[in-house]
Design an enzyme around this catalytic site. Structure first.
Site, PDB file in Angstrom:
ATOM      1  CG  HIS A 107       4.920 -10.570 -12.315  1.00 57.21           C
ATOM      2  ND1 HIS A 107       4.408  -9.341 -12.659  1.00 57.21           N
ATOM      3  CD2 HIS A 107       3.866 -11.423 -12.258  1.00 57.21           C
ATOM      4  CE1 HIS A 107       3.090  -9.440 -12.796  1.00 57.21           C
ATOM      5  NE2 HIS A 107       2.741 -10.700 -12.565  1.00 57.21           N
ATOM      6  CG  HIS A 109       2.502 -15.970 -12.053  1.00 57.21           C
ATOM      7  ND1 HIS A 109       1.791 -15.577 -10.948  1.00 57.21           N
ATOM      8  CD2 HIS A 109       2.300 -14.998 -12.980  1.00 57.21           C
ATOM      9  CE1 HIS A 109       1.176 -14.424 -11.194  1.00 57.21           C
ATOM     10  NE2 HIS A 109       1.466 -14.055 -12.429  1.00 57.21           N
TER      11      HIS A 109
HETATM   12  P1  5GP Z   1      -0.336 -10.821 -12.519  1.00 57.40           P
HETATM   13  O1  5GP Z   1      -1.819 -10.867 -12.340  1.00 57.40           O
HETATM   14  O2  5GP Z   1       0.076  -9.396 -12.785  1.00 57.40           O
HETATM   15  O3  5GP Z   1       0.227 -11.784 -13.497  1.00 57.40           O
HETATM   16  O4  5GP Z   1       0.285 -11.292 -11.150  1.00 57.40           O
HETATM   17  C1  5GP Z   1       0.409 -10.483 -10.040  1.00 57.40           C
HETATM   18  C2  5GP Z   1       0.532 -11.407  -8.869  1.00 57.40           C
HETATM   19  O5  5GP Z   1       0.947 -10.643  -7.765  1.00 57.40           O
HETATM   20  C3  5GP Z   1      -0.769 -12.084  -8.480  1.00 57.40           C
HETATM   21  O6  5GP Z   1      -0.582 -13.488  -8.486  1.00 57.40           O
HETATM   22  C4  5GP Z   1      -1.064 -11.539  -7.093  1.00 57.40           C
HETATM   23  O7  5GP Z   1      -1.601 -12.534  -6.256  1.00 57.40           O
HETATM   24  C5  5GP Z   1       0.291 -11.096  -6.623  1.00 57.40           C
HETATM   25  N1  5GP Z   1       0.292  -9.972  -5.706  1.00 57.40           N
HETATM   26  C6  5GP Z   1      -0.482  -8.865  -5.746  1.00 57.40           C
HETATM   27  N2  5GP Z   1      -0.144  -8.013  -4.757  1.00 57.40           N
HETATM   28  C7  5GP Z   1       0.878  -8.607  -4.084  1.00 57.40           C
HETATM   29  C8  5GP Z   1       1.665  -8.214  -2.953  1.00 57.40           C
HETATM   30  O8  5GP Z   1       1.494  -7.158  -2.369  1.00 57.40           O
HETATM   31  N3  5GP Z   1       2.634  -9.079  -2.554  1.00 57.40           N
HETATM   32  C9  5GP Z   1       2.854 -10.279  -3.180  1.00 57.40           C
HETATM   33  N4  5GP Z   1       3.821 -11.043  -2.696  1.00 57.40           N
HETATM   34  N5  5GP Z   1       2.119 -10.675  -4.239  1.00 57.40           N
HETATM   35  C10 5GP Z   1       1.156  -9.851  -4.687  1.00 57.40           C
END
Ligand code: 5GP
Length: 145
Positions: A107, A109
């Protein structure tokens, strides 16, 4: 789980793609889904994910899904900037737990940044539903306007 490993079809973003888990959806087409981060680091923090690629990170994703994801990132960034008028925008993508990745479906951001406001802690505090609903309504209206 980190940089290498099996794709887990039960990860939260796979559940969102299947409609098994909810999200504050901003945009969807056959290939890409964009929705608000539930634990935003700033007002309007948005996530963009590919729907067809079972890829955990940048090392694994195919070129077609990657292209469609980044083009959607640009589209949503423009809409977020138009609607929320931030002073800057951070676009980020993490690969592997030591790099900050917590959900293992690739993903990107989009994090609007506002002068004088620090960056919230990553994936730490859940936003109020009413706040996310209001943001979703504004951004979707701008997108479709
Ligand atoms: P990563 O840390 O993998 O780069 O980003 C994962 C993102 O997903 C984080 O910013 C976290 O806040 C978000 N996130 C985690 N669980 C959920 C969820 O159930 N729904 C949504 N919309 N975001 C989530």
């Amino acid at each position: 789980m980190s940089l290498y490993g099996e794709y887990d079809p039960q990860n939260i973003f796979a559940q969102i793609i299947r409609g098994d888990a909810p999200c504050y959806k901003l945009y969807e087409d056959d290939d890409v889904l964009a929705f608000l981060d539930l634990f935003p680091q700033s007002r309007g923090h948005t996530l963009v994910i590919p729907k067809k690629a079972q890829a955990r990170n940048l090392l694994e994703i195919d070129a077609d899904s990657l292209s469609k994801m980044i083009l959607t990132v640009q589209k949503l960034t423009r809409v977020l900037v138009d609607e929320l008028q931030p002073d800057g925008v951070q676009v980020a993508q993490f690969n592997g737990a030591p790099a900050g990745q917590t959900v293992f479906h690739i993903h990107m951001h989009i994090i609007p940044r506002y002068a004088g406001e620090g960056l919230g802690i990553h994936a730490a505090s859940k936003a109020e539903a009413a706040e996310l609903e209001a943001l979703q309504a504004r951004i979707v209206a701008r997108l479709n306007g």
